[in-house]
Each structure stands twice: as structure tokens, then as C-alpha cells.
Design a protein around this motif. Sequence first.
Motif, PDB file in Angstrom:
ATOM      1  N   PRO A   1     -53.063 -20.310  19.838  1.00  0.00           N
ATOM      2  CA  PRO A   1     -51.689 -20.645  20.375  1.00  0.00           C
ATOM      3  C   PRO A   1     -50.609 -19.506  19.865  1.00  0.00           C
ATOM      4  CG  PRO A   1     -53.270 -22.688  19.675  1.00  0.00           C
ATOM      5  CD  PRO A   1     -53.672 -21.259  19.160  1.00  0.00           C
ATOM      6  N   ASP A   2     -50.659 -19.151  18.720  1.00  0.00           N
ATOM      7  CA  ASP A   2     -49.443 -18.487  18.328  1.00  0.00           C
ATOM      8  C   ASP A   2     -49.617 -17.133  18.888  1.00  0.00           C
ATOM      9  OD1 ASP A   2     -48.769 -20.146  16.283  1.00  0.00           O
ATOM     10  OD2 ASP A   2     -50.002 -19.371  14.938  1.00  0.00           O
ATOM     11  N   ALA A   3     -50.688 -16.356  19.272  1.00  0.00           N
ATOM     12  CA  ALA A   3     -50.781 -15.486  20.123  1.00  0.00           C
ATOM     13  C   ALA A   3     -50.307 -15.544  21.601  1.00  0.00           C
ATOM     14  CB  ALA A   3     -52.295 -14.691  20.077  1.00  0.00           C
ATOM     15  N   LEU A   4     -50.907 -16.699  22.187  1.00  0.00           N
ATOM     16  CA  LEU A   4     -50.211 -16.998  23.577  1.00  0.00           C
ATOM     17  C   LEU A   4     -48.897 -16.996  23.474  1.00  0.00           C
ATOM     18  CD1 LEU A   4     -52.985 -19.273  24.590  1.00  0.00           C
ATOM     19  CD2 LEU A   4     -52.442 -17.131  25.909  1.00  0.00           C
ATOM     20  N   ALA A   5     -48.172 -18.045  22.645  1.00  0.00           N
ATOM     21  CA  ALA A   5     -46.832 -18.118  22.396  1.00  0.00           C
ATOM     22  C   ALA A   5     -46.137 -16.762  22.348  1.00  0.00           C
ATOM     23  CB  ALA A   5     -46.462 -19.072  21.337  1.00  0.00           C
ATOM     24  N   ALA A   6     -46.530 -15.887  21.484  1.00  0.00           N
ATOM     25  CA  ALA A   6     -45.985 -14.510  21.556  1.00  0.00           C
ATOM     26  C   ALA A   6     -45.936 -13.919  22.697  1.00  0.00           C
ATOM     27  CB  ALA A   6     -46.500 -13.734  20.474  1.00  0.00           C
ATOM     28  N   ILE A   7     -46.952 -14.063  23.625  1.00  0.00           N
ATOM     29  CA  ILE A   7     -46.942 -13.337  24.697  1.00  0.00           C
ATOM     30  C   ILE A   7     -46.023 -13.962  25.902  1.00  0.00           C
ATOM     31  CG2 ILE A   7     -48.260 -12.792  26.925  1.00  0.00           C
ATOM     32  CD1 ILE A   7     -50.765 -12.434  25.128  1.00  0.00           C
ATOM     33  N   GLU A   8     -45.989 -15.167  25.755  1.00  0.00           N
ATOM     34  CA  GLU A   8     -45.083 -16.059  26.561  1.00  0.00           C
ATOM     35  C   GLU A   8     -43.651 -15.742  26.265  1.00  0.00           C
ATOM     36  OE1 GLU A   8     -44.108 -20.283  28.531  1.00  0.00           O
ATOM     37  OE2 GLU A   8     -45.456 -20.230  26.908  1.00  0.00           O
ATOM     38  N   ARG A   9     -43.289 -15.457  25.062  1.00  0.00           N
ATOM     39  CA  ARG A   9     -41.776 -15.341  24.462  1.00  0.00           C
ATOM     40  C   ARG A   9     -41.319 -13.956  24.846  1.00  0.00           C
ATOM     41  NH1 ARG A   9     -42.963 -16.447  19.775  1.00  0.00           N
ATOM     42  NH2 ARG A   9     -43.420 -14.348  18.875  1.00  0.00           N
ATOM     43  N   ASN A  10     -42.424 -12.996  24.519  1.00  0.00           N
ATOM     44  CA  ASN A  10     -42.075 -11.523  24.712  1.00  0.00           C
ATOM     45  C   ASN A  10     -41.834 -11.301  26.677  1.00  0.00           C
ATOM     46  OD1 ASN A  10     -42.345 -10.992  22.184  1.00  0.00           O
ATOM     47  ND2 ASN A  10     -44.187 -10.090  22.111  1.00  0.00           N
ATOM     48  N   ALA A  11     -42.847 -11.951  27.315  1.00  0.00           N
ATOM     49  CA  ALA A  11     -42.761 -11.750  28.739  1.00  0.00           C
ATOM     50  C   ALA A  11     -41.522 -12.391  29.410  1.00  0.00           C
ATOM     51  CB  ALA A  11     -44.012 -12.492  29.333  1.00  0.00           C
ATOM     52  N   ARG A  12     -41.104 -13.733  28.680  1.00  0.00           N
ATOM     53  CA  ARG A  12     -39.568 -14.011  29.275  1.00  0.00           C
ATOM     54  C   ARG A  12     -38.477 -13.053  28.841  1.00  0.00           C
ATOM     55  NH1 ARG A  12     -40.801 -18.647  31.831  1.00  0.00           N
ATOM     56  NH2 ARG A  12     -42.491 -19.908  31.304  1.00  0.00           N
ATOM     57  N   ASN A  13     -38.447 -12.805  27.680  1.00  0.00           N
ATOM     58  CA  ASN A  13     -37.587 -11.956  26.952  1.00  0.00           C
ATOM     59  C   ASN A  13     -37.305 -10.614  28.038  1.00  0.00           C
ATOM     60  OD1 ASN A  13     -36.808 -13.854  25.076  1.00  0.00           O
ATOM     61  ND2 ASN A  13     -37.704 -12.671  23.438  1.00  0.00           N
ATOM     62  N   ALA A  14     -38.540 -10.059  28.438  1.00  0.00           N
ATOM     63  CA  ALA A  14     -38.398  -8.952  29.179  1.00  0.00           C
ATOM     64  C   ALA A  14     -38.286  -9.283  30.821  1.00  0.00           C
ATOM     65  CB  ALA A  14     -39.866  -8.287  29.020  1.00  0.00           C
ATOM     66  N   HIS A  15     -37.883 -10.465  31.029  1.00  0.00           N
ATOM     67  CA  HIS A  15     -37.799 -10.656  32.421  1.00  0.00           C
ATOM     68  C   HIS A  15     -38.883 -10.973  33.227  1.00  0.00           C
ATOM     69  CE1 HIS A  15     -33.165 -10.221  31.343  1.00  0.00           C
ATOM     70  NE2 HIS A  15     -33.545 -11.245  31.315  1.00  0.00           N
ATOM     71  N   SER A  16     -40.051 -10.990  32.810  1.00  0.00           N
ATOM     72  CA  SER A  16     -41.158 -10.898  33.663  1.00  0.00           C
ATOM     73  C   SER A  16     -41.020 -12.034  34.767  1.00  0.00           C
ATOM     74  CB  SER A  16     -42.390 -11.153  32.821  1.00  0.00           C
ATOM     75  OG  SER A  16     -42.487 -10.174  31.660  1.00  0.00           O
ATOM     76  N   ASP A  17     -41.768 -11.746  36.045  1.00  0.00           N
ATOM     77  CA  ASP A  17     -41.712 -12.510  37.166  1.00  0.00           C
ATOM     78  C   ASP A  17     -43.073 -13.278  37.217  1.00  0.00           C
ATOM     79  OD1 ASP A  17     -39.117 -11.976  38.689  1.00  0.00           O
ATOM     80  OD2 ASP A  17     -39.901 -10.044  38.219  1.00  0.00           O
ATOM     81  N   ALA A  18     -44.003 -12.606  36.783  1.00  0.00           N
ATOM     82  CA  ALA A  18     -45.409 -13.381  36.729  1.00  0.00           C
ATOM     83  C   ALA A  18     -46.217 -13.045  35.587  1.00  0.00           C
ATOM     84  CB  ALA A  18     -46.078 -13.015  38.195  1.00  0.00           C
ATOM     85  N   VAL A  19     -46.907 -13.776  35.002  1.00  0.00           N
ATOM     86  CA  VAL A  19     -48.109 -13.591  34.000  1.00  0.00           C
ATOM     87  C   VAL A  19     -49.120 -14.547  34.357  1.00  0.00           C
ATOM     88  CG1 VAL A  19     -48.389 -13.763  31.512  1.00  0.00           C
ATOM     89  CG2 VAL A  19     -46.295 -12.848  32.193  1.00  0.00           C
ATOM     90  N   TYR A  20     -50.267 -13.784  34.161  1.00  0.00           N
ATOM     91  CA  TYR A  20     -51.626 -14.624  34.094  1.00  0.00           C
ATOM     92  C   TYR A  20     -52.600 -13.996  33.398  1.00  0.00           C
ATOM     93  CZ  TYR A  20     -55.468 -16.984  36.690  1.00  0.00           C
ATOM     94  OH  TYR A  20     -56.585 -17.483  37.077  1.00  0.00           O
ATOM     95  N   ILE A  21     -52.999 -15.010  32.582  1.00  0.00           N
ATOM     96  CA  ILE A  21     -53.924 -14.588  31.517  1.00  0.00           C
ATOM     97  C   ILE A  21     -55.257 -15.652  31.584  1.00  0.00           C
ATOM     98  CG2 ILE A  21     -54.596 -13.918  29.157  1.00  0.00           C
ATOM     99  CD1 ILE A  21     -51.803 -13.771  28.573  1.00  0.00           C
ATOM    100  N   GLU A  22     -56.420 -15.024  31.937  1.00  0.00           N
ATOM    101  CA  GLU A  22     -57.573 -16.014  31.782  1.00  0.00           C
ATOM    102  C   GLU A  22     -58.792 -15.339  31.127  1.00  0.00           C
ATOM    103  OE1 GLU A  22     -58.853 -16.128  35.845  1.00  0.00           O
ATOM    104  OE2 GLU A  22     -60.232 -14.273  35.591  1.00  0.00           O
TER     105      GLU A  22
END
Length: 405
Positions: free
Chosen positions: A34-55
Motif C-alpha cells: 500500500p505504501d508503494a502504491l500510495a507513493a506512485i499515486e502521489r507522484n503521478a498526481r503531482n506530475a499532472h498525470s492524465d492516466a495511470v494503470y498498474i496490474e
Amino acid sequence: MFLYPLKEPAMRARLLACIVFLALHPFVAAANTPDALAAIERNARNAHSDAVYIESGRGVLLQIAPAAGEDRIHLMSATKSVVALAIGLLLDDGKLASIDEPVSTVYPEWRQGRKRDITIRMLMDHTSGLQNVANAGVELEGAPDLVKLALAAEISSDPGTTFAYNNKATNLLPDIVQRLAGKPLDVYLDERLFKPLGITGHPWMKDQAGTPMGMAGLSLSAVDLAAIGRLMLDGGVTPGGKRLLSERSVALMTAESARSPDVGLLWWRIPAWEHYRLKAGAATLLSARSMDAVMLDALLAADGQVFDSKSALISFLAERLGPSWPQRYAAEITGRGLKLGDIFDIDRGPVAAYAANGYLGQHLVIVPDKGVVAVRQIQRRESHRAPLDDYAAFPMDVLRLAETL
């Protein structure tokens, strides 16, 4: 079959150590996920990402969906990796005997001079030696016929001898596909790859001659791009069990190039770790090349520092070069025939992932031994903040996530 078998002794030992550790501490890795996923989501939103998909094998781990109607995003240079799969399909269909076929078998006008030595492989691993301006906007964007432009290019280095990222050379590949397959690249891929994967929308930019671009131009949704990543991960077989690409063709895409450990055939190879240190003689080398003063200062500012990834180093340079850093980097490093390995001492770990990357921070990352496929996309807009919005650390963030699974 996974795309990357664990053949190296170091990787086998590392995996065994992880198995032993997790047998004794079964909840440690899961707790960190959960921490690693939260870090990606935080970094992605800070970088104004339009789409992120991880499976992963567990299912969808993270999804940031774009605004309605904006799900198909230009892949920029990540398009090249999809073009490479068309060459793999030609091999599988028996329409191309080998990637080491001379390009002159398709273009007889190249059966003379040094161009007769250029092979399909060289177009794909950036060793063709064709003259190329690193910044595609200078001579390629808007060119009426990208194929004719590439065919007429001079030779700047002996074919097969030097790695130099080359947009111009890759623009020959769509025309080669059309000549060998008997149909345009986008139609061929639609029939052989996209439809079987359930990909129904894939606009592709074309030049004025009507040829799909090879250097860029394809737009896909994050979910559709991930489907291509999953196909690569599973050795060319769809989730439904249908084989679209042979194991041979999949393996070819990611095998190490003879001239650069970073690349396969239009696919990037991501090490588990990297260390970059400025070489002791870098200042002398760069001065001898008449390096631009701004770029020289940015590079020398790295003296005494250790960067734990290529993305960290590029971000360091970009912060000092400003918004025009891609153009300056292309002109002052790539354009002078330099590589980071000429300027920095580089230590690399074993290959742990493969990637398709594009301008502005388009990323498809595949981590075979953990079954992870991850996509990050961003729309092109005037407000883009380079390098902050490029999210160059995305591949390493994905590797950190994979370690927790």
C-alpha cells in the motif's frame, strides 16, 4: 512464459533469498505494497498525470482514469515499441526472413555505398548510421514524406558501429511493413494485434504521403497499452490463450543490443539499480567538444554526486537547463555523438524490467519476474512543467512496488 527468464546466477540467488525471507516473514512485503502504491499515486498526481494503470497477477492495483473522452493519449516515442512488434509479426508470418536482412532488399537504391550494409536490425537498435537531427521538430515534424527523407539521408557513421538514437531511421519501418505485408502498418497491426487484444480505437498520425509515422504518432488508452505490455509479459500469448507473437519474436525485442545495454529492438531495458558518477576527465572531454557553456555547467555541477538512476541524473540536469532541456540535451550530447557513458561512470545491476518510453513522460513498464505491467500517460499541453511533469522516476517507482509483491 515470462519474457525474462531468471538465468543469471545473481538473479536466482536474489529470488531464493526473497523466498526464504518471505517464508519467515510472510506479511512484510504485503504490508509495504500500500505504501508503494500510495507513493506512485502521489507522484503521478503531482506530475499532472492524465492516466495511470498498474496490474499484476492479483488484478488492477492502481488506476487513475483520464477525463471523459480523453482516454486515448499520444504515445510519442513509445510508438516505436509497437512498430517493433509489427516487424516481429512479419518474421512470424514468413514475410521477413531475418531482422539481419539488408534494407536494400526492400529499397534497391541502397545497394551501393555504405547504405548497402544497413540492416533491419540496425534501424531498430539505433545503429544504422543515418544522419539524424536529434530534435525531431527540426526536420521531421511536418515533413511531407518521411520515407523519402530517410532514404535520402547521408551516412554519419559506419553502419552497425555506433549507437545513436535515430527518429529518422525508424520512419522507414512503416513503409517496410507495408511493402512486405501488402497493407499499411496500422491496418496490419489492427488485424494481427489490436483486434485480437480487444483494442478498437488507435488513431495513428500519418505524413502527407499517407504513411503512418514510425518515430511517434500512435494514440492508445492506458488500458490498451497495458494489454500490449501483458502480451509481451506472457511471451506473445493473450489472456485467452491465443498466440499472437512467437516466443522468438518477443525475445528478440528485448535482447541486449550489441552497441548499448540499454536497448533491445526499440524496447528499453531497465536495470534493477544504477549508479552514475561524473568521470574524472569529463571537464577535459567536454571542453574539447566545445560544449555549450550552459550544458557544460549543468554537467560539471554533478561532480562529487552519485545518482541512483538515469532518471535522477536527467532530472538533475533538466532542473538546471530549464524547460528547453530536451532540445539542449539532444543538441549538446546526442547531437555531438556523446553518450552518458562517455561522461559518467555507470554501474548497473541486472535487467529487471523492460519499457516503452516517450516524450513528456509516456511510460509502459513490464516487470517479468513479478508479473507487473504499469502505464503512465500525460497529454501534451502548454502548461507542461519539464522535468517535473515528465515523471522520469516512474519505472523505478514501479520496480520498488514490484519488490513488495
